[in-house]
Design a protein around this motif. Sequence first.
Motif, mmCIF file in Angstrom:
data_model
loop_
_atom_site.group_PDB
_atom_site.id
_atom_site.type_symbol
_atom_site.label_atom_id
_atom_site.label_comp_id
_atom_site.label_asym_id
_atom_site.label_seq_id
_atom_site.Cartn_x
_atom_site.Cartn_y
_atom_site.Cartn_z
ATOM 1 N N MET A 95 0.855 -1.175 0.000
ATOM 2 C CA MET A 95 0.000 0.000 0.000
ATOM 3 C C MET A 95 0.897 1.234 0.000
ATOM 4 O O MET A 95 2.001 1.209 0.553
ATOM 5 N N MET A 97 0.525 5.616 0.382
ATOM 6 C CA MET A 97 -0.342 6.762 0.653
ATOM 7 C C MET A 97 -0.350 7.723 -0.554
ATOM 8 O O MET A 97 0.600 7.746 -1.338
ATOM 9 N N GLU A 99 -1.078 11.833 -1.598
ATOM 10 C CA GLU A 99 -1.321 13.229 -1.204
ATOM 11 C C GLU A 99 -1.307 14.101 -2.450
ATOM 12 O O GLU A 99 -0.383 14.002 -3.267
ATOM 13 N N MET B 1 -2.016 12.970 6.873
ATOM 14 C CA MET B 1 -0.808 12.144 7.047
ATOM 15 C C MET B 1 0.126 12.799 8.055
ATOM 16 O O MET B 1 0.389 13.991 7.975
ATOM 17 N N ASP B 32 -12.660 4.302 15.777
ATOM 18 C CA ASP B 32 -12.636 3.010 15.109
ATOM 19 C C ASP B 32 -12.113 3.156 13.692
ATOM 20 O O ASP B 32 -12.587 4.005 12.933
ATOM 21 N N GLY B 33 -11.157 2.319 13.349
ATOM 22 C CA GLY B 33 -10.582 2.379 12.010
ATOM 23 C C GLY B 33 -9.303 1.602 11.928
ATOM 24 O O GLY B 33 -9.159 0.546 12.543
ATOM 25 N N ILE B 34 -8.393 2.171 11.144
ATOM 26 C CA ILE B 34 -7.116 1.500 10.890
ATOM 27 C C ILE B 34 -6.014 2.544 10.879
ATOM 28 O O ILE B 34 -6.218 3.665 10.395
ATOM 29 N N ARG B 36 -2.187 3.177 9.427
ATOM 30 C CA ARG B 36 -1.219 2.667 8.455
ATOM 31 C C ARG B 36 0.127 3.308 8.728
ATOM 32 O O ARG B 36 0.213 4.516 8.918
ATOM 33 N N MET B 95 -0.153 -2.362 9.135
ATOM 34 C CA MET B 95 -1.431 -1.757 9.511
ATOM 35 C C MET B 95 -1.873 -2.360 10.822
ATOM 36 O O MET B 95 -1.587 -3.530 11.102
ATOM 37 N N MET B 97 -5.396 -2.335 13.446
ATOM 38 C CA MET B 97 -6.781 -1.914 13.662
ATOM 39 C C MET B 97 -6.889 -1.045 14.912
ATOM 40 O O MET B 97 -6.063 -1.151 15.829
ATOM 41 N N ILE B 98 -7.928 -0.191 14.935
ATOM 42 C CA ILE B 98 -8.180 0.704 16.072
ATOM 43 C C ILE B 98 -9.593 0.434 16.601
ATOM 44 O O ILE B 98 -10.543 0.395 15.817
ATOM 45 N N ILE B 126 2.489 8.143 8.899
ATOM 46 C CA ILE B 126 1.363 7.492 9.566
ATOM 47 C C ILE B 126 0.058 8.102 9.089
ATOM 48 O O ILE B 126 -0.058 9.335 9.004
ATOM 49 N N LYS B 127 -0.898 7.254 8.798
ATOM 50 C CA LYS B 127 -2.201 7.721 8.348
ATOM 51 C C LYS B 127 -3.269 6.975 9.125
ATOM 52 O O LYS B 127 -3.265 5.735 9.142
ATOM 53 N N ILE B 129 -7.200 6.087 9.431
ATOM 54 C CA ILE B 129 -8.373 6.060 8.559
ATOM 55 C C ILE B 129 -9.567 5.556 9.349
ATOM 56 O O ILE B 129 -9.499 4.498 9.992
ATOM 57 N N GLY B 131 -13.296 3.930 9.979
ATOM 58 C CA GLY B 131 -14.069 2.902 9.246
ATOM 59 C C GLY B 131 -14.096 1.578 9.978
ATOM 60 O O GLY B 131 -13.255 1.287 10.792
ATOM 61 N N MET C 1 -15.126 -5.134 13.962
ATOM 62 C CA MET C 1 -14.030 -6.106 13.931
ATOM 63 C C MET C 1 -14.537 -7.472 14.362
ATOM 64 O O MET C 1 -15.225 -7.604 15.356
ATOM 65 N N SER C 93 -0.118 -9.304 8.873
ATOM 66 C CA SER C 93 -1.393 -8.929 8.249
ATOM 67 C C SER C 93 -1.411 -9.171 6.752
ATOM 68 O O SER C 93 -0.374 -9.258 6.100
ATOM 69 N N LYS C 127 -11.390 -7.352 9.630
ATOM 70 C CA LYS C 127 -12.147 -6.109 9.509
ATOM 71 C C LYS C 127 -12.507 -5.919 8.039
ATOM 72 O O LYS C 127 -11.623 -5.951 7.175
ATOM 73 N N ILE C 129 -13.958 -3.415 5.215
ATOM 74 C CA ILE C 129 -14.088 -1.972 5.016
ATOM 75 C C ILE C 129 -14.691 -1.706 3.651
ATOM 76 O O ILE C 129 -14.213 -2.229 2.639
#
Lengths: 131, 131, 131
Positions: A95, A97, A99, B1, B32-34, B36, B95, B97-98, B126-127, B129, B131, C1, C93, C127, C129
């Motif tokens: 993956m 990112m 921008e 980012m 809640d999300g991810i 990266r 990655m 999960m959050i 770091i990003k 996201i 979801g 999740m 992952s 998860k 998405i």
Amino acid sequence: MKSISIKTHSQFCMINITSQIQNIVYESGIADGIVRVFVPHTTAAVTINEGADPAVVKDIIKELDKIVLLRDNYLHMEGNSAAHIKSTLVGASEMVMIENGSLVLGTWQAIFFCEFDGPRQRKIFIKVIEG
Amino acid sequence: MKSISIKTHSQFCMINITSQIQNIVYESGIADGIVRVFVPHTTAAVTINEGADPAVVKDIIKELDKIVLLRDNYLHMEGNSAAHIKSTLVGASEMVMIENGSLVLGTWQAIFFCEFDGPRQRKIFIKVIEG
Amino acid sequence: MKSISIKTHSQFCMINITSQIQNIVYESGIADGIVRVFVPHTTAAVTINEGADPAVVKDIIKELDKIVLLRDNYLHMEGNSAAHIKSTLVGASEMVMIENGSLVLGTWQAIFFCEFDGPRQRKIFIKVIEG
């Protein structure tokens, strides 16, 4: 989901697909998000490494071939077990990112399709996600 | 980012960046999300492994150095091909999960920046996201 | 999740979890997106490789055991450093794209939980998405 087709011309090679992925990101119109690259093959992979000096990918290919023996009394009769093992070590997805519509890569980074059991016709799946 | 800057102090090291990433997740306000994590370097990587016993990362570093030979008639003239190969084997991204604003990690898991060609000044992107 | 529980029955094994992940995707009702698979353990991993011939996973397990020595004067006193190193090489992952509610996998691809220090009770986090 978009798809790239690639024809590989040797048993082991790494093909720089950065510009093709950047084009798919441009065409998506998505300015900020993530692009996912997935290889739907079990004897190939995708990695990110140096795109400037072509010696780097030659070294990667040669050393991987030392780490994972090509012939080692493997049980799988097709004779390409080493390629399957390299595929698991390098991985089927990456993956990057995004921008302002551009891939966020380091100065030396490029995205490479890795062929471990060519020559073959191959596919790469790409998905651009906003966010 | 978001971006983290790291100064590495030896040729090979693994630096626990879990709390820095957790802080960025908190500050994002995303429950809640991810998240990266991406390393924009071709002689470094990011991995998830045991954060409790510091012997584990020492063993990882030492064994990787056995698996990928430091000197092996590499073509790349900079002398750091082994670092490039380790980078491809360990990988440039992770990655996590959050849930409820917290990283979903196993009891023993921590996120490590892996330096394979230090000492150097490094960056991590770091990003977060939703979801 | 969502979470899958797995009981592994040997020290090294790879367990095909594709159908369990496909079921979680169905139940999510999400037609297009990505599914993320995460292993919250530091002596296990997840990979995508051939699901047709069971000899392939046997070859992967055997060769990984050659690449990463089981005993090598490791510092970590629990005796499972090789499992930690394999975990970092294979990775915690994976992600697979979803189209029309189905996993987008190549003809030969399956998703495998990799046990490197069994037998144990293990968990896998999933998860789904949209996007």
